[in-house]
Design a protein around this motif. Structure first.
Motif, mmCIF file in Angstrom:
data_model
loop_
_atom_site.group_PDB
_atom_site.id
_atom_site.type_symbol
_atom_site.label_atom_id
_atom_site.label_comp_id
_atom_site.label_asym_id
_atom_site.label_seq_id
_atom_site.Cartn_x
_atom_site.Cartn_y
_atom_site.Cartn_z
ATOM 1 N N ARG A 236 0.841 11.655 11.558
ATOM 2 C CA ARG A 236 1.849 10.896 12.319
ATOM 3 C C ARG A 236 3.156 10.725 11.533
ATOM 4 N N PHE A 237 3.054 10.650 10.217
ATOM 5 C CA PHE A 237 4.229 10.437 9.367
ATOM 6 C C PHE A 237 4.543 11.722 8.596
ATOM 7 N N THR A 238 5.838 11.921 8.326
ATOM 8 C CA THR A 238 6.261 13.077 7.543
ATOM 9 C C THR A 238 7.289 12.643 6.510
ATOM 10 N N ILE A 239 6.999 12.936 5.254
ATOM 11 C CA ILE A 239 7.931 12.621 4.179
ATOM 12 C C ILE A 239 8.743 13.875 3.861
ATOM 13 N N SER A 240 10.014 13.669 3.527
ATOM 14 C CA SER A 240 10.862 14.796 3.151
ATOM 15 C C SER A 240 11.996 14.266 2.281
ATOM 16 N N GLN A 241 12.691 15.188 1.667
ATOM 17 C CA GLN A 241 13.811 14.786 0.836
ATOM 18 C C GLN A 241 14.929 15.808 0.944
ATOM 19 N N THR B 295 5.321 18.854 -3.211
ATOM 20 C CA THR B 295 3.989 18.617 -2.657
ATOM 21 C C THR B 295 3.922 17.223 -2.047
ATOM 22 N N THR B 296 3.385 17.147 -0.841
ATOM 23 C CA THR B 296 3.325 15.871 -0.135
ATOM 24 C C THR B 296 1.890 15.379 0.014
ATOM 25 N N SER B 297 1.747 14.073 0.133
ATOM 26 C CA SER B 297 0.448 13.484 0.414
ATOM 27 C C SER B 297 0.657 12.227 1.241
ATOM 28 N N TYR B 298 -0.400 11.850 1.973
ATOM 29 C CA TYR B 298 -0.296 10.732 2.899
ATOM 30 C C TYR B 298 -1.547 9.878 2.861
ATOM 31 N N ALA B 299 -1.365 8.603 3.150
ATOM 32 C CA ALA B 299 -2.521 7.744 3.365
ATOM 33 C C ALA B 299 -3.257 8.224 4.613
ATOM 34 N N ASP B 300 -4.570 8.041 4.628
ATOM 35 C CA ASP B 300 -5.366 8.484 5.770
ATOM 36 C C ASP B 300 -4.858 7.873 7.072
ATOM 37 N N GLU C 51 0.823 -1.194 0.000
ATOM 38 C CA GLU C 51 0.000 0.000 0.000
ATOM 39 C C GLU C 51 0.861 1.250 0.000
ATOM 40 N N LEU C 52 0.321 2.294 -0.620
ATOM 41 C CA LEU C 52 1.008 3.574 -0.678
ATOM 42 C C LEU C 52 0.881 4.272 0.675
ATOM 43 N N VAL C 53 2.010 4.720 1.191
ATOM 44 C CA VAL C 53 2.028 5.421 2.473
ATOM 45 C C VAL C 53 2.105 6.930 2.282
ATOM 46 N N SER C 54 3.030 7.352 1.424
ATOM 47 C CA SER C 54 3.250 8.784 1.271
ATOM 48 C C SER C 54 3.955 9.069 -0.040
ATOM 49 N N THR C 55 3.720 10.262 -0.583
ATOM 50 C CA THR C 55 4.386 10.699 -1.789
ATOM 51 C C THR C 55 4.923 12.114 -1.615
ATOM 52 N N ILE C 56 5.959 12.414 -2.360
ATOM 53 C CA ILE C 56 6.443 13.781 -2.483
ATOM 54 C C ILE C 56 6.732 14.018 -3.951
ATOM 55 N N SER C 57 6.111 15.060 -4.510
ATOM 56 C CA SER C 57 6.255 15.327 -5.926
ATOM 57 C C SER C 57 7.561 16.056 -6.207
#
Length: 126
Positions: A66-71, A56-61, A46-52
């Protein structure tokens, strides 16, 4: 050759935190999307998180808040900070990157996920 290598997984008690890293080589950060997926035993990936490419970030509900994506473009590293971990977050976590089709120095196309890491195990005990 594009290579992705995750690290940072481990065992933690519920309520704890982990930070996953994904070191990417042979790939230019900042053009196309990067992803975190997970797969629990007996379940589909399952997809957890994306960063374009624009950040732009997005997260599973189930992980929002609780989670933070970064690069880090300079280090070619993708991160996933996971706080307030729950037992249901237990899974193998994978990072992924899109294939980039370059037409010239300015134009490119993001052609979908093609590159995957080997995964890192996260185990949360309740």
């Amino acid at each position: 050759q594009v290579q992705l290598r995750e690290s940072g997984g481990g065992s933690v008690q519920a309520g704890g935190s982990l930070k996953l890293s994904c070191k990417v080589s042979g790939y230019k950060f900042g053009d196309c999307g990067l992803y975190w997926y997970r797969q629990a035993p007996g379940k589909e990936r399952e997809l957890v998180s994306t960063i374009s490419g624009t950040g732009t970030t997005s997260y599973a509900d189930s992980v929002t808040g609780r989670f933070t994506i970064s690069q880090d473009n300079a280090e070619n590293t993708l991160y996933l900070r996971m706080d307030s971990l729950k037992a249901e977050d237990t899974a193998v976590y994978y990072c992924a990157a899109e294939r980039v089709e370059y037409y010239n120095d300015l134009a490119f196309n993001c052609a979908g996920i093609e590159y995957w890491g080997q995964g890192t195990q996260v185990t949360v005990s309740s």
